[in-house]
Design an enzyme around this catalytic site. Structure first.
Site, PDB file in Angstrom:
ATOM      1  N   SER A   1       0.760  -1.162  -0.126  1.00  0.00           N
ATOM      2  CA  SER A   1       0.077  -0.165   0.027  1.00  0.00           C
ATOM      3  C   SER A   1       0.921   1.400   0.135  1.00  0.00           C
ATOM      4  CB  SER A   1      -1.065  -0.110   1.247  1.00  0.00           C
ATOM      5  OG  SER A   1      -2.130   0.888   1.023  1.00  0.00           O
TER       6      SER A   1
ATOM      7  N   ASP B   1     -10.232  -3.929  -4.620  1.00  0.00           N
ATOM      8  CA  ASP B   1      -9.478  -2.949  -4.111  1.00  0.00           C
ATOM      9  C   ASP B   1      -9.579  -1.423  -4.873  1.00  0.00           C
ATOM     10  OD1 ASP B   1      -7.370  -1.180  -2.781  1.00  0.00           O
ATOM     11  OD2 ASP B   1      -5.596  -2.717  -3.218  1.00  0.00           O
TER      12      ASP B   1
ATOM     13  N   HIS C   1      -8.082  -5.064  -0.122  1.00  0.00           N
ATOM     14  CA  HIS C   1      -6.894  -4.235   0.122  1.00  0.00           C
ATOM     15  C   HIS C   1      -6.460  -4.849   1.495  1.00  0.00           C
ATOM     16  CE1 HIS C   1      -4.083  -0.876  -0.185  1.00  0.00           C
ATOM     17  NE2 HIS C   1      -4.233  -1.130   1.211  1.00  0.00           N
TER      18      HIS C   1
END
Length: 308
Positions: A157, A250, A280
């Site tokens: 991320s 996501d 995610h």
């Protein structure tokens, strides 16, 4: 593809305990909520041969770090890992389980970097810490028992953003020489203009509102700077091989895949793996989600190949 049943169980559990949307909270409460999630997984973490906390000199003071050394013969290669959390949340403890699993899967010494967070330290503080840490590791990791000649970067991320950025900086500086980059659902574009942002805007843990909240704290002006949006870097040629992992449900799916395509177009060896049915954050769910375990194994295999 429908949501993976094991992921649905995770989402149901979050709903049952009333897990709040991160963007609905003040920063300190959001940090506590993420820490609570990490604490819930503490019993399921993998054992490694050695864990060592240390501090790395940084531009804003000492940078906490944690080394995870797997059981291995000889001198292990090294992976510098940058945690996710929107550059506002997270730290060594929130990604402890992930780094343990990655050390075992890759056979590498994984060094987790606790870079400065916003809003106390807005952009580009995290980038500066990430680069300083990588340079320090290249010069000093032999003291921890790692091989500095076999070095890769990784992150999930926001940490994937930092891994991509430091790989670009290392290329431009000519050092350190990186063997690979593992980018797990990376943040690559602050414009938030890709279709998956809207398609997966809510209901799948990370939301569009969360992403707005993260950017508002880290870089509210959203400058036109590739250190914020590596997808905007003018040239991606000459970068180390990459594995890019994305998730079907996501908000960041499309920007991660766009970065993988740009790497390929620039002649960089890249493997793009979209994990259908996942959300995610799956990289931290290896103990509960079979497809997350598969992703970790793929990551470990890629790192072993690059760092052989």
């Amino acid at each position: 593809m429908p949501i993976d049943p094991q992921i649905q169980t995770v989402l149901d559990q979050m709903e049952e305990i009333g897990f709040p949307g991160l963007s609905s909270l003040p920063v300190e409460q959001a940090r506590a909520a993420l820490a609570m999630m990490g604490a819930a997984e503490a019993d399921a973490v993998e054992e490694v041969a050695r864990v060592e906390d240390l501090e790395i000199p940084g531009p804003g003071g000492a940078i906490p770090a944690r080394a995870y050394v797997p059981a291995t013969d000889g001198t292990p290669p090294v992976v510098v890992y940058y945690h996710g959390g929107g550059l506002v949340l997270g730290g060594l403890d929130s990604h402890d389980g992930t780094c343990r699993a990655l050390a075992n899967a890759s056979g590498a010494l994984v060094l987790s970097i606790d870079y400065r967070l916003a809003p106390e330290h807005p952009f580009p503080a995290a980038v500066e810490d990430a680069g300083a840490a990588l340079d320090w590791v290249a010069a000093n990791v032999a003291e921890l028992g790692g091989d500095p000649a076999r070095l890769a970067v990784a992150g999930d991320s926001a940490g994937g953003n930092l891994a991509a950025v430091v790989a670009l900086q290392a290329r431009d500086a000519g050092a350190p020489q990186l063997r690979g980059q593992l980018l797990v659902y990376p943040v690559t574009d602050s414009t938030m203009s890709h279709p998956s942002i809207e398609e997966n805007a809510s209901g799948y843990f990370l939301t569009k509102a969360d992403m707005e909240w993260f950017f508002d704290h880290y870089a509210p002006e959203r400058p036109d700077d590739w250190r914020l949006s590596p997808l905007a870097a003018p040239d991606l040629a000459g970068l180390p091989p990459a594995l890019v992992l994305t998730a079907e449900f996501d908000p960041l799916r499309d920007e991660g895949e766009a970065y993988a395509r740009r790497l390929a177009d620039a002649g960089v060896p890249v493997e793009l793996v979209r994990k259908d049915g996942l959300i995610h954050g799956f990289f931290g769910m290896v103990a509960d989600v079979d497809e997350a375990r598969d992703a970790m194994d793929r990551a470990g295999a890629a790192l072993r190949a690059w760092l052989a």
